[in-house]
Design a protein around this motif. Structure first.
Motif, PDB file in Angstrom:
ATOM      1  N   SER A 213      43.205  29.310  39.134  1.00  0.00           N
ATOM      2  CA  SER A 213      43.700  30.174  38.398  1.00  0.00           C
ATOM      3  C   SER A 213      45.379  28.779  38.201  1.00  0.00           C
ATOM      4  CB  SER A 213      44.534  30.777  39.248  1.00  0.00           C
ATOM      5  OG  SER A 213      43.511  31.648  39.467  1.00  0.00           O
ATOM      6  N   SER A 254      38.275  25.787  41.687  1.00  0.00           N
ATOM      7  CA  SER A 254      38.041  26.867  42.483  1.00  0.00           C
ATOM      8  C   SER A 254      36.435  27.594  42.768  1.00  0.00           C
ATOM      9  CB  SER A 254      39.276  27.079  42.712  1.00  0.00           C
ATOM     10  OG  SER A 254      40.515  27.477  43.126  1.00  0.00           O
ATOM     11  N   CYS A 294      32.776  32.556  47.316  1.00  0.00           N
ATOM     12  CA  CYS A 294      34.223  32.674  47.816  1.00  0.00           C
ATOM     13  C   CYS A 294      35.317  33.125  46.346  1.00  0.00           C
ATOM     14  CB  CYS A 294      34.794  31.157  48.514  1.00  0.00           C
ATOM     15  SG  CYS A 294      36.889  30.781  48.535  1.00  0.00           S
ATOM     16  N   SER A 296      39.503  33.601  45.346  1.00  0.00           N
ATOM     17  CA  SER A 296      41.254  33.500  45.581  1.00  0.00           C
ATOM     18  C   SER A 296      41.649  34.689  45.428  1.00  0.00           C
ATOM     19  CB  SER A 296      41.829  32.386  44.761  1.00  0.00           C
ATOM     20  OG  SER A 296      42.227  32.174  44.096  1.00  0.00           O
ATOM     21  N   LYS A 297      42.882  34.951  46.109  1.00  0.00           N
ATOM     22  CA  LYS A 297      43.712  35.691  46.064  1.00  0.00           C
ATOM     23  C   LYS A 297      44.472  35.777  44.673  1.00  0.00           C
ATOM     24  CE  LYS A 297      48.303  38.620  47.303  1.00  0.00           C
ATOM     25  NZ  LYS A 297      48.866  38.251  48.798  1.00  0.00           N
ATOM     26  N   ASP A 298      44.628  34.791  43.992  1.00  0.00           N
ATOM     27  CA  ASP A 298      45.056  34.185  42.582  1.00  0.00           C
ATOM     28  C   ASP A 298      43.937  34.620  41.860  1.00  0.00           C
ATOM     29  OD1 ASP A 298      47.596  33.910  43.245  1.00  0.00           O
ATOM     30  OD2 ASP A 298      47.125  31.683  43.655  1.00  0.00           O
ATOM     31  N   TYR A 300      41.347  36.539  42.413  1.00  0.00           N
ATOM     32  CA  TYR A 300      41.750  38.248  41.930  1.00  0.00           C
ATOM     33  C   TYR A 300      42.704  38.865  41.249  1.00  0.00           C
ATOM     34  CZ  TYR A 300      41.178  43.333  43.239  1.00  0.00           C
ATOM     35  OH  TYR A 300      41.331  44.191  43.244  1.00  0.00           O
ATOM     36  N   ARG A 301      43.765  38.033  41.227  1.00  0.00           N
ATOM     37  CA  ARG A 301      44.667  38.988  40.535  1.00  0.00           C
ATOM     38  C   ARG A 301      44.062  38.536  38.835  1.00  0.00           C
ATOM     39  NH1 ARG A 301      49.107  34.493  40.050  1.00  0.00           N
ATOM     40  NH2 ARG A 301      48.298  33.739  39.837  1.00  0.00           N
ATOM     41  N   ASP A 302      43.842  37.047  38.539  1.00  0.00           N
ATOM     42  CA  ASP A 302      43.885  36.789  36.990  1.00  0.00           C
ATOM     43  C   ASP A 302      42.397  37.151  36.297  1.00  0.00           C
ATOM     44  OD1 ASP A 302      45.839  35.268  37.444  1.00  0.00           O
ATOM     45  OD2 ASP A 302      44.485  33.553  37.194  1.00  0.00           O
TER      46      ASP A 302
END
Length: 353
Positions: A213, A254, A294, A296-298, A300-302
Motif C-alpha cells: 500500500s 508486505s 498476514c 495489514s489494515k491498509d 484490507y482498505r485497498d
C-alpha cells in the motif's frame, strides 16, 4: 500430420499472446522436435478477450521450450518448459464507447476466429480416418506431459481504485514442475490402460503473494519494448548468478503469503477401482512448509476499494455501447440519453425477473 497439428496449436495459442512469432520457423522447429522461442514480449491486448478490468501494461516471456521425441512418441514424455514470465498489469476500468477503431478491431477478431475454425475443420477432416489412433496417442502424450515453469513475477499496479493511495499486488514463483509417477513415487511413463489410473507429482518452490500500500509505481527511462532481457530481470527483481537468472531477490514487500515451498500429489483411480474400494475417484494431497499469512489494515482498505472499482467497471461495461464519445460538458443531452437508456434497460430487466 501430427507435426502440423502441433505447429497449428502453438501458432493459434501463442500467437494471441506474444509478438513476432514466425509461423514458418515455428513449423520447422516442430518438425525437428525441438521448439525454443526466446525473449518474446507479450501483447498489451493479451487479456482483452477475457473482458477483465485489467490490462497488460508490459510483459516478457524469456523462453518457451517444447521437446517432442517424434521417433519415440508414445514411449517418452513430451517436455514443456516456460521460463521468465514477467507481467506488469494495470486497471482497464475506463470504459469507452464503441469507437471506429474498436469496431474495426472487433471485425478483425471475428475474421481471425473464422479462419481458426476453418483451419480446425480442415485438420479434423485430415485426421478422421485415424481418429481412434490419434485420440489414443494424444491421451498418452497429455497423460505423461512433463512440465517445468520457472521464474514468474506478475505485478498489478493501481492508481485509480483508491485515489491518493496507490498500491501494488504481485505473485512470484521460483519453480513449478510436474511429472507422472508410479505407486512407489518414481517417475514413469504410462501407456494404454495405465492412463485410466494415473498419478502426478508436482513441486512448488518459493511461491509468494504480496500487497503493498502507498507505493510509487515502477517507472523506466525508455519504452518497455526496448528493454534488454537483463533489464527486465532487474526491474522484476530477478537475481543473476553466473549469467543466468535463477532466483528472486525478495525486496521489501508486505507479504500476504510469505514465500512457501511444498509439493502435491494427484491421483485418479479407475472407475471400478473407486467403486470397489470406496475411495475417491480423484484425490489431491498438498504439503506446504511454513505457511505464513498476514494482511495489514491498509492492505484490507485497498482491497475493498479495488473490489468496489471492479464491481463498478462490470456494471459500466454492460452498457459501454451506449456511452458517448465526448465529454459531458460538450454534449449534456447525449449523456442524458445515455442515462435514460441505461435506466430503461435496468427497469426492463427487473420486470422480466
Amino acid at each position: 500430420m501430427l507435426e502440423d497439428q502441433v505447429a497449428f496449436l502453438l501458432q493459434k495459442y501463442l500467437g494471441n499472446y506474444v509478438r513476432g512469432l514466425s509461423k514458418e520457423a515455428l513449423k520447422i522447429s516442430v518438425w525437428n522436435g525441438d521448439v525454443e522461442l526466446k525473449n518474446m514480449q507479450l501483447r498489451p491486448e493479451a487479456l482483452n478477450a477475457l473482458k477483465l478490468p485489467v490490462r497488460v501494461k508490459a510483459g516478457f516471456l524469456g523462453s518457451v521450450k517444447l521437446k517432442v521425441p517424434w521417433s519415440r512418441l508414445g514411449q517418452e514424455p513430451v517436455l514443456v518448459a516456460l521460463d521468465h514470465i514477467l507481467i506488469l498489469a494495470e486497471p482497464a476500468t475506463q470504459v469507452e464507447g464503441s469507437s471506429e477503431d474498436a469496431i474495426q478491431e472487433a471485425k478483425k477478431l471475428r475474421i481471425r476466429e473464422l479462419e481458426t475454425r476453418l483451419l480446425e475443420s480442415q485438420q479434423h477432416l485430415k485426421s478422421e480416418t485415424n481418429t481412434s489412433w490419434l485420440g489414443s496417442l494424444i491421451s498418452t502424450i497429455i497423460g505423461n506431459l512433463k512440465l517445468s515453469i520457472t521464474n514468474i513475477h506478475i505485478r498489478y499496479e493501481d492508481l485509480e481504485s483508491n485515489p491518493g493511495h496507490p498500491f501494488a499486488a504481485g505473485a512470484t514463483l521460483s519453480r513449478l514442475s510436474a511429472v507422472t509417477i508410479d505407486d512407489f513415487g518414481k517417475e514413469t511413463f504410462a501407456t494404454g490402460g495405465a492412463l485410466d489410473r494415473i498419478q502426478k507429482f508436482a513441486e512448488l518452490e518459493r511461491f509468494a503473494f504480496y500487497f503493498d500500500s502507498d507505493i510509487h509505481p515502477w517507472s523506466i527511462d525508455k519504452p518497455w519494448e526496448e528493454l534488454l532481457p537483463s533489464e527486465w530481470n532487474q526491474i522484476f527483481e530477478l537475481e543473476t548468478k553466473g549469467g543466468k537468472s535463477d532466483s528472486f531477490v525478495l525486496k521489501e514487500h508486505s507479504y500476504i503469503l510469505q514465500p512457501v515451498t511444498g509439493d502435491a500429489k494427484y491421483t485418479k483411480l479407475r472407475l471400478d477401482e473407486s467403486r470397489n474400494t470406496g475411495q475417491a475417484l480423484q484425490k489431491a494431497v498438498v504439503n506446504l512448509d511454513s505457511v505464513t499469512l498476514c494482511l495489514s489494515k491498509d492492505g484490507y482498505r485497498d482491497i475493498m476499494k479495488l473490489a468496489d472499482n471492479f464491481a463498478a467497471f462490470n456494471k459500466r461495461l454492460k452498457y459501454a455501447h451506449y456511452r458517448p464519445q465526448i465529454p459531458v460538458k460538450s454534449d449534456p443531452r447525449a449523456w442524458w440519453k445515455y442515462a435514460y437508456k441505461v435506466v430503461t434497460d435496468e427497469m426492463k430487466a427487473a420486470r422480466c425477473m
